[in-house]
Design a protein around this motif. Sequence first.
Motif, PDB file in Angstrom:
ATOM      1  N   GLY A 121       0.579   7.675  -6.095  1.00 55.93           N
ATOM      2  CA  GLY A 121      -0.556   8.456  -6.110  1.00 55.93           C
ATOM      3  C   GLY A 121      -1.706   7.634  -6.404  1.00 55.93           C
ATOM      4  O   GLY A 121      -2.645   8.200  -6.859  1.00 55.93           O
ATOM      5  N   GLU A 122      -1.941   6.367  -6.124  1.00 52.66           N
ATOM      6  CA  GLU A 122      -2.789   5.694  -6.678  1.00 52.66           C
ATOM      7  C   GLU A 122      -3.822   5.364  -5.127  1.00 52.66           C
ATOM      8  O   GLU A 122      -4.805   4.845  -5.336  1.00 52.66           O
ATOM      9  N   LEU A 123      -3.311   5.963  -4.020  1.00 55.36           N
ATOM     10  CA  LEU A 123      -3.910   5.493  -2.705  1.00 55.36           C
ATOM     11  C   LEU A 123      -3.669   6.840  -1.923  1.00 55.36           C
ATOM     12  O   LEU A 123      -2.481   7.109  -2.023  1.00 55.36           O
ATOM     13  N   THR A 124      -4.599   7.145  -1.142  1.00 56.68           N
ATOM     14  CA  THR A 124      -4.279   8.053  -0.151  1.00 56.68           C
ATOM     15  C   THR A 124      -4.019   7.210   1.238  1.00 56.68           C
ATOM     16  O   THR A 124      -4.297   5.917   1.436  1.00 56.68           O
ATOM     17  N   VAL A 176       0.709  -1.220  -0.070  1.00 58.02           N
ATOM     18  CA  VAL A 176      -0.014  -0.123  -0.099  1.00 58.02           C
ATOM     19  C   VAL A 176       0.720   1.390  -0.168  1.00 58.02           C
ATOM     20  O   VAL A 176       0.557   2.268  -0.702  1.00 58.02           O
ATOM     21  N   GLN A 177       2.232   1.338   0.734  1.00 61.64           N
ATOM     22  CA  GLN A 177       3.001   2.309   0.336  1.00 61.64           C
ATOM     23  C   GLN A 177       3.207   2.519  -0.789  1.00 61.64           C
ATOM     24  O   GLN A 177       3.505   3.876  -1.151  1.00 61.64           O
ATOM     25  N   THR A 188      -0.921   1.241  14.197  1.00 66.67           N
ATOM     26  CA  THR A 188      -0.993   2.338  12.987  1.00 66.67           C
ATOM     27  C   THR A 188      -2.168   1.994  12.334  1.00 66.67           C
ATOM     28  O   THR A 188      -2.885   2.634  11.638  1.00 66.67           O
ATOM     29  N   GLY A 189      -2.451   0.625  12.342  1.00 65.35           N
ATOM     30  CA  GLY A 189      -3.695   0.143  11.609  1.00 65.35           C
ATOM     31  C   GLY A 189      -5.098   0.470  12.210  1.00 65.35           C
ATOM     32  O   GLY A 189      -6.220   0.434  11.511  1.00 65.35           O
ATOM     33  N   GLU A 190      -5.023   0.825  13.486  1.00 65.45           N
ATOM     34  CA  GLU A 190      -6.212   1.117  14.420  1.00 65.45           C
ATOM     35  C   GLU A 190      -6.303   2.500  14.599  1.00 65.45           C
ATOM     36  O   GLU A 190      -7.666   2.804  14.639  1.00 65.45           O
ATOM     37  N   VAL A 191      -5.543   3.358  14.900  1.00 65.29           N
ATOM     38  CA  VAL A 191      -5.804   4.738  15.237  1.00 65.29           C
ATOM     39  C   VAL A 191      -5.039   5.722  14.215  1.00 65.29           C
ATOM     40  O   VAL A 191      -4.049   5.252  13.473  1.00 65.29           O
ATOM     41  N   ALA A 242      -5.154   3.562   2.831  1.00 64.24           N
ATOM     42  CA  ALA A 242      -4.121   2.602   2.998  1.00 64.24           C
ATOM     43  C   ALA A 242      -4.795   1.442   4.016  1.00 64.24           C
ATOM     44  O   ALA A 242      -4.380   0.552   4.195  1.00 64.24           O
ATOM     45  N   LYS A 243      -5.195   2.353   5.212  1.00 63.14           N
ATOM     46  CA  LYS A 243      -5.809   1.455   6.444  1.00 63.14           C
ATOM     47  C   LYS A 243      -6.600   0.416   6.141  1.00 63.14           C
ATOM     48  O   LYS A 243      -6.720  -0.592   6.852  1.00 63.14           O
ATOM     49  N   GLU A 244      -7.586   0.704   4.940  1.00 68.11           N
ATOM     50  CA  GLU A 244      -8.616  -0.271   4.937  1.00 68.11           C
ATOM     51  C   GLU A 244      -8.534  -1.265   3.740  1.00 68.11           C
ATOM     52  O   GLU A 244      -9.254  -1.827   3.263  1.00 68.11           O
ATOM     53  N   HIS A 245      -7.286  -0.968   2.976  1.00 63.86           N
ATOM     54  CA  HIS A 245      -7.127  -1.486   1.639  1.00 63.86           C
ATOM     55  C   HIS A 245      -6.699  -3.005   1.844  1.00 63.86           C
ATOM     56  O   HIS A 245      -6.356  -3.263   2.933  1.00 63.86           O
ATOM     57  N   VAL A 246      -7.555  -3.860   0.992  1.00 61.80           N
ATOM     58  CA  VAL A 246      -7.386  -5.475   1.098  1.00 61.80           C
ATOM     59  C   VAL A 246      -6.253  -6.048   1.263  1.00 61.80           C
ATOM     60  O   VAL A 246      -5.955  -7.047   1.768  1.00 61.80           O
TER      61      VAL A 246
END
Length: 280
Positions: free
Chosen positions: A140-143, A133-134, A191-194, A147-151
């Motif tokens: 520039g394809e993802l904010t 996701v990074q 960082t995945g939760e908050v 990224a936090k909710e990307h599959v």
Amino acid sequence: MTLAFGACTDPGDRPRNEDAHLAVEPLFLVADGMGGHEDGVLASACVVDAFRPLLARTSVTADEVREAISAASAAVHRLVSGDRSPGSTLAGVAVTEQDGRACWLVFNIGDSRVYRLGANDQLEQISVDHSHVQELVDAGELTARGAKEHVQRNVITRALGAGMPGAPEPDQWLLRIEPGDRMLVCSDGLTGEVTDQLIAATLLSTADPEQAAADLVQAAVDAGGRDNVTAIVVDAVDVAGSVPVSDSETREITLDRLPPVDLDARTRPARRSSLAEGNR
Ligand code: MG
């Protein structure tokens, strides 16, 4: 040089805690293990143990950190058995010296992170995730929010072990230690939760580093706790003993905040195409 620090970890809703950490001067590390059964637990423990020879000192060098990472990588690879390929991330901050001045040496492999809350009360993410996701964010394809909710948010592109060949190169940064600096080392269970905003607010509102680490972990658990979560908070209480004492030099240190410096850009590898699935 006086540091104050505290650490906290929680398995979240997982049956095992595959995160490992080390918080002993001059090293503050988080390793996020991956693999079935006990493999993740063993892998992250191997990574942390490789740094123990560097403890009980006032500082370490970038080369010593690299050597410890090589040893950690070798130890994780020794766990490989049959179709089992345990792996681990690593993120850390170490006290080092550059030209007689105390510096933070920040390093990472994978998606565990290092942040700094500086004297301006701004939270800055120092490390850059080695993750799928990074790469999408960079392109520039993802904010960052997306990224936090990307599959594929758990797919990392650099790791110790996890089926990746050889010893991974860490990315490293050198930052002059400023009085009042507060460093955070954490696993992606935080960082995945908050949000970064909640992390900053917690770090700003809780003076005691051990309580701040505990509050961060609790916030992640309260937000769902879908993964093991670990946080280490390190405060630079006093750096007077490690910096030049003349007025001019003191002023220079106060006013000239060093940007993050890539220690050795030549040895940074190109992004690897191999992917490791799931470190959470
Ligand atoms: Mg994790």
